[in-house]
Design an enzyme around this catalytic site. Structure first.
Site, PDB file in Angstrom:
ATOM      1  N   HIS A 274       0.821  -1.213   0.000  1.00  0.00           N
ATOM      2  CA  HIS A 274       0.000   0.000   0.000  1.00  0.00           C
ATOM      3  C   HIS A 274       0.862   1.274   0.000  1.00  0.00           C
ATOM      4  O   HIS A 274       0.698   2.170  -0.821  1.00  0.00           O
ATOM      5  CB  HIS A 274      -0.874   0.044   1.265  1.00  0.00           C
ATOM      6  N   ASP A 275       1.734   1.366   1.009  1.00  0.00           N
ATOM      7  CA  ASP A 275       2.434   2.631   1.257  1.00  0.00           C
ATOM      8  C   ASP A 275       3.494   2.975   0.204  1.00  0.00           C
ATOM      9  O   ASP A 275       3.607   4.147  -0.185  1.00  0.00           O
ATOM     10  CB  ASP A 275       3.062   2.606   2.659  1.00  0.00           C
TER      11      ASP A 275
END
Ligand code: BDR
Ligand code: CA
Length: 349
Positions: A274-275
């Site tokens: 995600h990040d």
């Protein structure tokens, strides 16, 4: 895509709850020539904020980034008690990795001061990237309501729209930790022109960013690390890397834990990154296709507290306040990760 070696540098404030995928986001930024990391601010989320700070300092030191300010921020959400998730990210937040303890302390400034000072000093220049709960940014916005209009761009990893949650059926982790802060931030962008709206990397797209063992193997090859880096699903859990190159070794140990976690929840032997995706979008928005929407938070729902609700069709009659990422090219993203972080790992040795 612009050439990263000649592109003007992007000054970033990076707010994290490091975190395995936050770790790779930091590595990606350190590996990107066009990124100027102005400061890293720490919020409680995956692990407590002080552990987040230790992890950030340790990754920076490993990569030779000894002069980036790391500031501690909120140690608890603004209303509800803190929840952390060592189950997802490991006892220290970095999976099976054991980084050398950092030798320098955190800044004596609070995270909110860092955010506010940066945007006031460089109005219209700073790109904000938040890959943890929005607590620090919400507090900064309360103290400095003009902050949203002073940023060049804001990219947030958080939320789930037409997609199941990963914490509650309709709620994503970063929002679930501190829903009130998320509401403060989204509300703060209401009424601003579209180019100022935060770019939201929600689970709808970030769960398409599937890191697999072959990505780590390719990154290790790019680094010139030996032996071949093989994270096999057949290995006993907790098997440790023997890679010659430190970044490869620690990243592999961290990501292996994340893959074991995803497998335990029937998502396959892979890890949703995600990040790092949000970090890549912060540097190059052209990686993401976005669609404008009005986003608000469900704070009262007995089953849906923390749900991010997007009004795509103007049913509320309120102006847009967000640009939601609706599509990307995951392979292009991984190509960049392998090339950049591989190069950084080769340089560090
Ligand atoms: C988000 O939650 C955290 O566990 C990850 O670091 C990511 O920021 C995904 O829902
Ligand atoms: Ca995170």
């Amino acid at each position: 895509m612009t050439d990263p070696t000649t592109a003007p540098r992007t000054p970033l404030i990076v707010d994290v709850d490091t975190g395995i995928d936050d770790s790779l986001a930091l590595l990606y930024l350190m590996a990107s020539p066009e990124a100027e990391i102005v400061a890293i601010t720490c919020t409680a989320g995956n692990v407590p904020a002080r552990q987040v700070a230790t992890n950030n300092l340790a990754w920076l030191e490993l990569c030779g980034y000894d002069d980036v300010e790391v500031a501690l921020g909120a140690e608890v959400p603004i209303v509800q008690p803190l929840m952390t998730t060592e189950e997802t990210h490991g006892p220290q937040g970095i999976g099976h990795a054991e980084l050398p303890a950092p030798t320098r302390p955190v800044s004596d400034r609070h995270a909110t001061e860092v955010w506010i000072d940066a945007v006031r000093r460089r109005p219209g220049e700073i790109v904000g990237l938040v890959t943890g709960p929005l607590t620090n940014l919400a507090l900064a916005v309360k103290l400095c309501p003009e902050l949203p209009s002073l940023l060049k761009r804001l990219v947030i990893m958080g939320g789930a729209f037409n997609h199941a949650g990963n914490t509650l059926p309709t709620t994503e982790w970063n929002i679930a930790v501190d829903p009130e802060s998320a509401k403060i931030v989204f509300d703060a962008f209401s009424g601003l022109p579209a180019e100022r709206h935060p770019v939201i990397c929600a689970l709808d797209v970030t769960e398409r960013i599937e890191m697999k063992p072959e990505h780590i193997a390719a990154l290790a090859r790019e680094a010139g690390s030996t032996p071949e880096e093989i994270i096999s699903p057949e290995d006993p859990e907790g098997t440790r890397s023997t890679a010659s190159h430190a970044i490869v070794r620690h990243l592999s140990d961290a990501v292996r834990f994340y893959m074991e976690f995803h497998r335990a929840y029937d998502q396959g032997f892979l890890a949703h990154m995600h990040d790092p995706f949000a970090a890549a979008v912060a540097l190059d928005p052209s990686l993401a296709t976005t669609r404008g929407a009005t986003v608000d938070l469900e704070l009262a729902g007995t089953l849906t507290r923390g749900q991010t609700v997007a009004d795509w069709r103007g049913m509320w009659g309120r102006p847009h306040n967000a640009a939601i990422v609706v599509d990307t090219d995951p392979e292009e993203f991984f190509r960049r990760v392998i090339e950049r972080v591989g190069r950084l790992a080769r340089t560090v040795g």
